[in-house]
Design a protein around this motif. Structure first.
Motif, PDB file in Angstrom:
ATOM      1  N   LEU A  15       8.421  -1.687 -11.219  1.00 23.24           N
ATOM      2  CA  LEU A  15       7.254  -2.302 -10.608  1.00 23.24           C
ATOM      3  C   LEU A  15       6.014  -1.704 -11.227  1.00 23.24           C
ATOM      4  CD1 LEU A  15       6.185  -0.211  -7.840  1.00 23.24           C
ATOM      5  CD2 LEU A  15       8.643  -0.476  -7.789  1.00 23.24           C
ATOM      6  N   GLN A  16       4.877  -2.316 -10.944  1.00 22.83           N
ATOM      7  CA  GLN A  16       3.628  -1.897 -11.574  1.00 22.83           C
ATOM      8  C   GLN A  16       2.673  -1.340 -10.531  1.00 22.83           C
ATOM      9  OE1 GLN A  16       1.255  -4.988 -13.335  1.00 22.83           O
ATOM     10  NE2 GLN A  16       0.377  -3.637 -14.866  1.00 22.83           N
ATOM     11  N   ILE A  17       1.900  -0.335 -10.943  1.00 25.14           N
ATOM     12  CA  ILE A  17       0.839   0.186 -10.086  1.00 25.14           C
ATOM     13  C   ILE A  17      -0.384  -0.706 -10.260  1.00 25.14           C
ATOM     14  CG2 ILE A  17      -0.690   2.130  -9.644  1.00 25.14           C
ATOM     15  CD1 ILE A  17       1.565   3.974 -10.465  1.00 25.14           C
ATOM     16  N   GLY A  18      -0.899  -1.204  -9.136  1.00 29.04           N
ATOM     17  CA  GLY A  18      -2.052  -2.099  -9.180  1.00 29.04           C
ATOM     18  C   GLY A  18      -3.358  -1.334  -9.269  1.00 29.04           C
ATOM     19  N   THR A  19      -3.808  -0.790  -8.158  1.00 29.42           N
ATOM     20  CA  THR A  19      -5.046  -0.014  -8.115  1.00 29.42           C
ATOM     21  C   THR A  19      -4.749   1.407  -7.667  1.00 29.42           C
ATOM     22  OG1 THR A  19      -5.489  -0.683  -5.814  1.00 29.42           O
ATOM     23  CG2 THR A  19      -6.396  -2.076  -7.571  1.00 29.42           C
ATOM     24  N   VAL A  20      -5.583   2.342  -8.106  1.00 27.84           N
ATOM     25  CA  VAL A  20      -5.497   3.733  -7.660  1.00 27.84           C
ATOM     26  C   VAL A  20      -6.916   4.196  -7.340  1.00 27.84           C
ATOM     27  CG1 VAL A  20      -4.705   6.069  -8.158  1.00 27.84           C
ATOM     28  CG2 VAL A  20      -3.530   4.119  -9.203  1.00 27.84           C
ATOM     29  N   THR A  21      -7.153   4.585  -6.109  1.00 33.82           N
ATOM     30  CA  THR A  21      -8.479   5.038  -5.692  1.00 33.82           C
ATOM     31  C   THR A  21      -8.769   6.408  -6.288  1.00 33.82           C
ATOM     32  OG1 THR A  21      -8.267   3.834  -3.610  1.00 33.82           O
ATOM     33  CG2 THR A  21      -9.967   5.545  -3.720  1.00 33.82           C
ATOM     34  N   ARG A  22      -9.903   6.506  -6.987  1.00 33.29           N
ATOM     35  CA  ARG A  22     -10.278   7.771  -7.618  1.00 33.29           C
ATOM     36  C   ARG A  22     -10.448   8.855  -6.548  1.00 33.29           C
ATOM     37  NH1 ARG A  22     -12.363   8.880 -12.671  1.00 33.29           N
ATOM     38  NH2 ARG A  22     -12.502   6.622 -13.074  1.00 33.29           N
ATOM     39  N   GLY A  23      -9.846  10.010  -6.778  1.00 36.58           N
ATOM     40  CA  GLY A  23      -9.934  11.125  -5.849  1.00 36.58           C
ATOM     41  C   GLY A  23      -8.867  11.114  -4.768  1.00 36.58           C
ATOM     42  N   SER A  24      -8.034  10.070  -4.708  1.00 34.08           N
ATOM     43  CA  SER A  24      -6.977  10.003  -3.704  1.00 34.08           C
ATOM     44  C   SER A  24      -5.809  10.901  -4.100  1.00 34.08           C
ATOM     45  CB  SER A  24      -6.477   8.569  -3.553  1.00 34.08           C
ATOM     46  OG  SER A  24      -5.861   8.125  -4.763  1.00 34.08           O
ATOM     47  N   ARG A  25      -4.838  11.054  -3.197  1.00 37.67           N
ATOM     48  CA  ARG A  25      -3.684  11.896  -3.507  1.00 37.67           C
ATOM     49  C   ARG A  25      -2.917  11.339  -4.707  1.00 37.67           C
ATOM     50  NH1 ARG A  25      -0.373  13.782   1.820  1.00 37.67           N
ATOM     51  NH2 ARG A  25       0.780  14.855   0.150  1.00 37.67           N
ATOM     52  N   LEU A  61      -1.240   9.321 -11.088  1.00 33.19           N
ATOM     53  CA  LEU A  61      -0.972   7.890 -11.211  1.00 33.19           C
ATOM     54  C   LEU A  61      -2.228   7.150 -11.624  1.00 33.19           C
ATOM     55  CD1 LEU A  61       1.325   7.034  -8.166  1.00 33.19           C
ATOM     56  CD2 LEU A  61       1.953   7.738 -10.488  1.00 33.19           C
ATOM     57  N   ARG A  62      -2.064   6.112 -12.446  1.00 36.28           N
ATOM     58  CA  ARG A  62      -3.187   5.315 -12.910  1.00 36.28           C
ATOM     59  C   ARG A  62      -2.826   3.832 -12.845  1.00 36.28           C
ATOM     60  NH1 ARG A  62      -4.952   9.483 -12.062  1.00 36.28           N
ATOM     61  NH2 ARG A  62      -6.268  10.841 -13.352  1.00 36.28           N
ATOM     62  N   PRO A  63      -3.840   2.962 -12.735  1.00 34.22           N
ATOM     63  CA  PRO A  63      -3.580   1.520 -12.734  1.00 34.22           C
ATOM     64  C   PRO A  63      -2.804   1.094 -13.981  1.00 34.22           C
ATOM     65  CG  PRO A  63      -5.839   1.947 -12.068  1.00 34.22           C
ATOM     66  CD  PRO A  63      -5.276   3.264 -12.551  1.00 34.22           C
ATOM     67  N   LYS A  64      -1.909   0.137 -13.803  1.00 35.02           N
ATOM     68  CA  LYS A  64      -1.060  -0.473 -14.843  1.00 35.02           C
ATOM     69  C   LYS A  64       0.104   0.409 -15.258  1.00 35.02           C
ATOM     70  CE  LYS A  64      -4.619  -3.528 -16.692  1.00 35.02           C
ATOM     71  NZ  LYS A  64      -5.287  -4.054 -17.901  1.00 35.02           N
ATOM     72  N   GLY A 124      -3.552   5.972  -1.628  1.00 36.84           N
ATOM     73  CA  GLY A 124      -4.571   5.611  -2.609  1.00 36.84           C
ATOM     74  C   GLY A 124      -4.089   4.681  -3.695  1.00 36.84           C
ATOM     75  N   ALA A 125      -2.768   4.448  -3.791  1.00 39.58           N
ATOM     76  CA  ALA A 125      -2.212   3.578  -4.826  1.00 39.58           C
ATOM     77  C   ALA A 125      -1.605   2.329  -4.203  1.00 39.58           C
ATOM     78  CB  ALA A 125      -1.144   4.306  -5.632  1.00 39.58           C
ATOM     79  N   THR A 126      -1.747   1.208  -4.882  1.00 32.57           N
ATOM     80  CA  THR A 126      -1.037  -0.004  -4.492  1.00 32.57           C
ATOM     81  C   THR A 126       0.009  -0.311  -5.553  1.00 32.57           C
ATOM     82  OG1 THR A 126      -2.638  -1.461  -5.611  1.00 32.57           O
ATOM     83  CG2 THR A 126      -3.051  -0.938  -3.285  1.00 32.57           C
ATOM     84  N   ASP A 173       0.861  -1.186   0.000  1.00 32.61           N
ATOM     85  CA  ASP A 173       0.000   0.000   0.000  1.00 32.61           C
ATOM     86  C   ASP A 173       0.893   1.230   0.000  1.00 32.61           C
ATOM     87  OD1 ASP A 173      -1.714   2.088   0.496  1.00 32.61           O
ATOM     88  OD2 ASP A 173      -2.728   1.154   2.192  1.00 32.61           O
ATOM     89  N   GLY A 174       0.760   2.068  -1.038  1.00 30.89           N
ATOM     90  CA  GLY A 174       1.619   3.232  -1.160  1.00 30.89           C
ATOM     91  C   GLY A 174       1.563   4.161   0.034  1.00 30.89           C
ATOM     92  N   GLY A 175       0.394   4.274   0.664  1.00 29.97           N
ATOM     93  CA  GLY A 175       0.259   5.163   1.815  1.00 29.97           C
ATOM     94  C   GLY A 175       1.134   4.785   2.982  1.00 29.97           C
TER      95      GLY A 175
END
Length: 486
Positions: free
Chosen positions: A423-433, A439-442, A400-402, A390-392
């Motif tokens: 490495l790859q970004i998995g999920t990014v919560t919309r509206g998060s920092r 940042l976007r998924p993938k 908000g990013a994994t 978890d990026g946080g």
């Protein structure tokens, strides 16, 4: 049937700041490349023996009659969007009506073919290659008796190119599994599959090498090399011995002019012992767990070898040992040079990384190490490698990013283009920092102001001292960009 997952398709074509993309030859049937210099000499084509176990063998036909029912053809399909030559006007109904342009299909179904082998008749389990079913929305299987049916996706492992599917059929025949660790150079083998969609085809040859690795952009490697012809469509099919036992899964062929140019006697298969281990993990948990030492290492050049008192410029120099890791518990230190692992020669950092990637969690390994010029042995019990974070927890600006590990083939492709890894970004919560910063998924992260990193473990370690300004260099859709994290 569960949908087939869409896996990472790394298409980075350019970057900047010392990161240059390099075109790669299409020298392998699957998306992998190799240099002609990697092979010193071409093996001679094999001839069949006159006897096996003291019995005359005038023909392979009796053995093949037993084995053939276990060999299947695998057809995967994927829907792709077709770009219109009219550009954005093609989607405008007013434009089409004014100029009398008829509606055109926007999508088409792409199909790929491969092979597979039934390894469990009761459960209907079929082994094939990951690259045969990668990104597929559906897969159908045709048996040797002509029956065709939809397959259920069980799991796949891009790092070893092994996939497992299940077919809902009765009266199946499974192939017996051999102990591939007993395979020797010179043993006769038979490759089976569906080359070029022609249908079941058999070729024969010998084992040219075992434990083959060092082939770029092909994940973790411990290949059987054979001169039995392996062509497009053979992927996922069986490599069997003369007793009709499965010794490997055909996965790729080498040709410096590309796989469509034909076979030149350099084929590669995944040893069945390794494929069986991956299959068992995928069937039981749906994922593959791997052990890791928890170190960073680098290659040794002539200058380093002289300074470390080594006779030859080979081995993996340990540059960092992560706290709480298997290496730390075993007493491995920065400055140690790993020369062998479980008796297997280690020539450089990638060969040590490849060795780690083939080990299970909890495996005990013995390392032959040179420390301050003195030889010693270190025994370590491998721990599970970090899979996602978890990026946080690393930095509030990543909230908000994994982040997750790249598959090994993609990581090697990055290295071949000049990057240290990524490495790859998995999920990014919309509206998060993280989302608001861009940042976007993938997205694939290849560098950052937090420090150097090549994988998820070193990425996490790079945040031990948080930088005043956090910038991540990412690849997205074939383009590179710097993202300032707010």
């Amino acid at each position: 049937m569960r949908p087939f997952p869409t896996l990472l398709a790394l298409t980075a074509a350019a970057a900047f700041g010392g990161f240059a993309a390099t075109a790669l030859q299409d020298t392998f049937e699957k998306p992998a490349q190799a240099s002609p210099a990697a092979v010193a000499a071409l093996p001679a084509m094999a001839t069949l023996p006159t006897a096996v176990d003291g019995q005359a063998v005038p023909s392979l036909a009796p053995m093949l009659k037993r084995v053939t029912p276990a060999v299947v053809s695998v057809y995967s399909r994927q829907t792709v969007r077709v770009a219109s030559p009219l550009g954005p006007f093609a989607d405008d109904p007013f434009f089409r009506r004014i100029f009398g342009i008829p509606d055109m299909p926007r999508e088409r179904v792409e199909r790929a073919l491969g092979s597979g082998v039934i390894v469990d008749a009761q459960q209907g389990l079929v082994l094939t290659n990951h690259h045969v079913i990668e990104n597929a929305e559906g897969v159908s299987v045709t048996l040797s008796d002509g029956r065709t049916m939809e397959a259920e996706f069980i799991g796949s492992d891009p790092d070893t190119d092994v996939a497992v599917i299940r077919i809902p059929a009765n009266n199946l025949t499974a192939i017996p599994l051999a102990d591939s660790d007993q395979l020797q150079v010179g043993d006769f083998v038979v490759a089976m599959g569906n080359p070029y969609g022609l249908g079941q085809t058999v070729t024969s040859g010998i084992v040219s090498a075992v434990g083959r690795s060092g082939i770029p952009v092909m994940g973790f490697q411990n290949f059987i090399q054979t001169d039995a012809s392996i062509n497009p469509g053979n992927s996922g099919g069986p490599l069997v011995n003369l007793q009709g036992q499965l010794v490997g899964i055909n996965t790729a062929s080498f040709n410096p002019r590309g796989s469509m140019a034909g076979n030149i006697g350099l084929g590669f298969a995944i040893p069945i012992n390794m494929a069986r281990n991956i299959k068992d993990q995928l069937v039981s948990t749906g994922e593959v767990r791997r052990g890791t030492l928890g170190i960073e290492s680098q290659d040794i050049d002539e200058r380093l070898a002289k300074g470390l008192g080594l006779e030859n410029a080979r081995g993996a120099l340990v540059t960092r040992v992560y706290p709480g890791s298997a290496a730390a518990a075993a007493g491995l230190q920065s400055g140690d040079v790993v020369l062998a692992a479980n008796g297997q020669r280690i020539d450089n950092s990638p060969s040590l990384h490849n060795f780690e990637g083939l080990q299970d969690v909890g495996s005990r390994i013995t390392l032959d190490v040179r420390r301050e010029g003195r030889p010693l042995q270190v025994t370590a019990t491998l721990k599970e490698g970090l899979r996602s974070v978890d990026g946080g927890t690393l930095d509030p600006r990543l909230q908000g990013a994994t982040f997750k590990e790249l598959d090994e083939g993609s990581r090697q492709q990055l290295r071949s283009m000049g990057a240290n890894g990524g490495l790859q970004i998995g999920t990014v919560t919309r509206g998060s920092r993280a989302w608001n910063s861009g940042l976007r998924p993938k997205d694939v992260v290849v560098a950052g102001t937090s420090g150097s990193f090549s994988d998820l473990t070193s990425f996490r370690a790079s945040f031990e001292r948080k930088p005043p300004q956090l910038v991540l260099r990412i690849l997205r859709g074939g383009r590179a960009a710097d993202v300032l994290m707010q």
